[in-house]
Scaffold this motif. Sequence first.
Motif, PDB file in Angstrom:
ATOM      1  N   MET A   1      58.089  35.078  21.134  1.00 20.03           N
ATOM      2  CA  MET A   1      57.716  36.372  20.576  1.00 20.03           C
ATOM      3  C   MET A   1      58.881  37.349  20.674  1.00 20.03           C
ATOM      4  SD  MET A   1      54.783  35.929  19.370  1.00 20.03           S
ATOM      5  CE  MET A   1      54.153  37.541  19.075  1.00 20.03           C
ATOM      6  N   THR A   2      59.642  37.264  21.750  1.00 14.45           N
ATOM      7  CA  THR A   2      60.822  38.118  21.894  1.00 14.45           C
ATOM      8  C   THR A   2      61.823  37.809  20.797  1.00 14.45           C
ATOM      9  OG1 THR A   2      60.484  38.238  24.283  1.00 14.45           O
ATOM     10  CG2 THR A   2      62.673  38.812  23.467  1.00 14.45           C
ATOM     11  N   TYR A   3      62.018  36.519  20.526  1.00 16.96           N
ATOM     12  CA  TYR A   3      62.925  36.113  19.463  1.00 16.96           C
ATOM     13  C   TYR A   3      62.464  36.675  18.114  1.00 16.96           C
ATOM     14  CZ  TYR A   3      65.123  33.232  15.914  1.00 16.96           C
ATOM     15  OH  TYR A   3      65.801  32.821  14.806  1.00 16.96           O
ATOM     16  N   LEU A   4      61.165  36.578  17.831  1.00 18.27           N
ATOM     17  CA  LEU A   4      60.635  37.085  16.562  1.00 18.27           C
ATOM     18  C   LEU A   4      60.767  38.603  16.473  1.00 18.27           C
ATOM     19  CD1 LEU A   4      57.458  34.830  16.164  1.00 18.27           C
ATOM     20  CD2 LEU A   4      59.613  34.696  14.879  1.00 18.27           C
TER      21      LEU A   4
ATOM     22  N   LEU B   1      53.630  40.808  14.217  1.00 18.24           N
ATOM     23  CA  LEU B   1      53.545  39.821  15.282  1.00 18.24           C
ATOM     24  C   LEU B   1      52.210  39.971  16.005  1.00 18.24           C
ATOM     25  CD1 LEU B   1      57.129  40.205  16.787  1.00 18.24           C
ATOM     26  CD2 LEU B   1      56.307  38.464  15.200  1.00 18.24           C
ATOM     27  N   PRO B   2      51.611  38.869  16.393  1.00 17.11           N
ATOM     28  CA  PRO B   2      50.341  38.973  17.120  1.00 17.11           C
ATOM     29  C   PRO B   2      50.591  39.498  18.531  1.00 17.11           C
ATOM     30  CG  PRO B   2      51.064  36.692  17.018  1.00 17.11           C
ATOM     31  CD  PRO B   2      52.015  37.489  16.182  1.00 17.11           C
ATOM     32  N   THR B   3      49.611  40.169  19.073  1.00 20.88           N
ATOM     33  CA  THR B   3      49.706  40.590  20.466  1.00 20.88           C
ATOM     34  C   THR B   3      49.088  39.490  21.319  1.00 20.88           C
ATOM     35  OG1 THR B   3      47.631  41.802  20.227  1.00 20.88           O
ATOM     36  CG2 THR B   3      49.660  43.063  19.965  1.00 20.88           C
ATOM     37  N   ILE B   4      49.809  39.099  22.328  1.00 21.29           N
ATOM     38  CA  ILE B   4      49.362  38.005  23.182  1.00 21.29           C
ATOM     39  C   ILE B   4      49.272  38.525  24.607  1.00 21.29           C
ATOM     40  CG2 ILE B   4      49.940  35.731  24.090  1.00 21.29           C
ATOM     41  CD1 ILE B   4      51.400  35.210  21.463  1.00 21.29           C
ATOM     42  N   ASP B   5      48.124  38.310  25.219  1.00 20.86           N
ATOM     43  CA  ASP B   5      47.920  38.700  26.610  1.00 20.86           C
ATOM     44  C   ASP B   5      48.535  37.618  27.487  1.00 20.86           C
ATOM     45  OD1 ASP B   5      47.130  39.655  29.045  1.00 20.86           O
ATOM     46  OD2 ASP B   5      44.977  39.340  28.708  1.00 20.86           O
ATOM     47  N   VAL B   6      49.741  37.883  27.989  1.00 18.01           N
ATOM     48  CA  VAL B   6      50.439  36.868  28.777  1.00 18.01           C
ATOM     49  C   VAL B   6      49.833  36.698  30.163  1.00 18.01           C
ATOM     50  CG1 VAL B   6      52.613  37.030  27.536  1.00 18.01           C
ATOM     51  CG2 VAL B   6      52.209  38.511  29.501  1.00 18.01           C
TER      52      VAL B   6
ATOM     53  N   ASN C   1      50.296  31.131  27.987  1.00 16.55           N
ATOM     54  CA  ASN C   1      50.658  32.266  27.135  1.00 16.55           C
ATOM     55  C   ASN C   1      52.012  32.854  27.535  1.00 16.55           C
ATOM     56  OD1 ASN C   1      48.213  31.882  25.918  1.00 16.55           O
ATOM     57  ND2 ASN C   1      47.302  33.799  26.615  1.00 16.55           N
ATOM     58  N   LEU C   2      52.330  32.780  28.820  1.00 18.50           N
ATOM     59  CA  LEU C   2      53.605  33.290  29.296  1.00 18.50           C
ATOM     60  C   LEU C   2      54.771  32.539  28.660  1.00 18.50           C
ATOM     61  CD1 LEU C   2      54.761  35.396  31.191  1.00 18.50           C
ATOM     62  CD2 LEU C   2      54.699  33.693  33.017  1.00 18.50           C
ATOM     63  N   LYS C   3      54.573  31.263  28.361  1.00 16.77           N
ATOM     64  CA  LYS C   3      55.613  30.455  27.727  1.00 16.77           C
ATOM     65  C   LYS C   3      55.924  30.947  26.313  1.00 16.77           C
ATOM     66  CE  LYS C   3      54.418  26.289  30.270  1.00 16.77           C
ATOM     67  NZ  LYS C   3      53.868  24.938  30.169  1.00 16.77           N
ATOM     68  N   MET C   4      54.954  31.598  25.685  1.00 14.71           N
ATOM     69  CA  MET C   4      55.161  32.095  24.316  1.00 14.71           C
ATOM     70  C   MET C   4      55.952  33.391  24.273  1.00 14.71           C
ATOM     71  SD  MET C   4      51.698  31.076  22.268  1.00 14.71           S
ATOM     72  CE  MET C   4      50.608  32.129  23.158  1.00 14.71           C
ATOM     73  N   ARG C   5      56.155  34.010  25.421  1.00 15.73           N
ATOM     74  CA  ARG C   5      56.842  35.299  25.461  1.00 15.73           C
ATOM     75  C   ARG C   5      58.248  35.217  24.863  1.00 15.73           C
ATOM     76  NH1 ARG C   5      57.162  38.511  30.923  1.00 15.73           N
ATOM     77  NH2 ARG C   5      55.112  39.199  30.263  1.00 15.73           N
ATOM     78  N   SER C   6      58.995  34.166  25.203  1.00 19.30           N
ATOM     79  CA  SER C   6      60.366  34.079  24.687  1.00 19.30           C
ATOM     80  C   SER C   6      60.370  33.909  23.174  1.00 19.30           C
ATOM     81  CB  SER C   6      61.133  32.938  25.353  1.00 19.30           C
ATOM     82  OG  SER C   6      60.559  31.688  25.007  1.00 19.30           O
TER      83      SER C   6
END
Length: 152
Positions: free
Chosen positions: A62-65, A44-49, A55-60
């Motif tokens: 990424m959590t799912y993945l 999984l890519p690391t995303i600086d939220v 980018n914060l919207k992508m957190r969920s």
Amino acid sequence: MATFHILLPYNYSPNDQKAIRFAIDAFAGRRETRVTLFHAYTPLPTIDVSASPENLKMRSGMTYLAVELKEKEEALKEVGEMLVKSGFDRDAVTCVFEKRIKSAAEAIVDRVAGCNVLVLSRGAGKVTHFFTRSIYARVVTALRGVTICVAT
């Protein structure tokens, strides 16, 4: 008696079940047999939220993945347990779940070092067949001194 060290690349497909079944039918119960069940996952890519509210919207997602990856790791361990229940010694079954840094074919070729048997599966789907054949062909042409069993 021959010593076998089998590499079983596993990608959670129905065709991989055929490879597992073949390995069980051909090698289970032999004393000098070791099995490495192997899956290389795309990291999984690391995303600086903190960099952007978007980018914060992508957190969920990424959590799912991340949860999905953990489930796949557990599923790989369950397949390892199935191998043990089917006649392989517990100490002879190893599950390797690692980040894929290279291509899938290169990951398999790297992992097969020290093994003398590789059990692959090949699918017959039209679209996936093109990609599967590519991985299959690259693995088969890169290896020497390894018995390759193809479950179809």
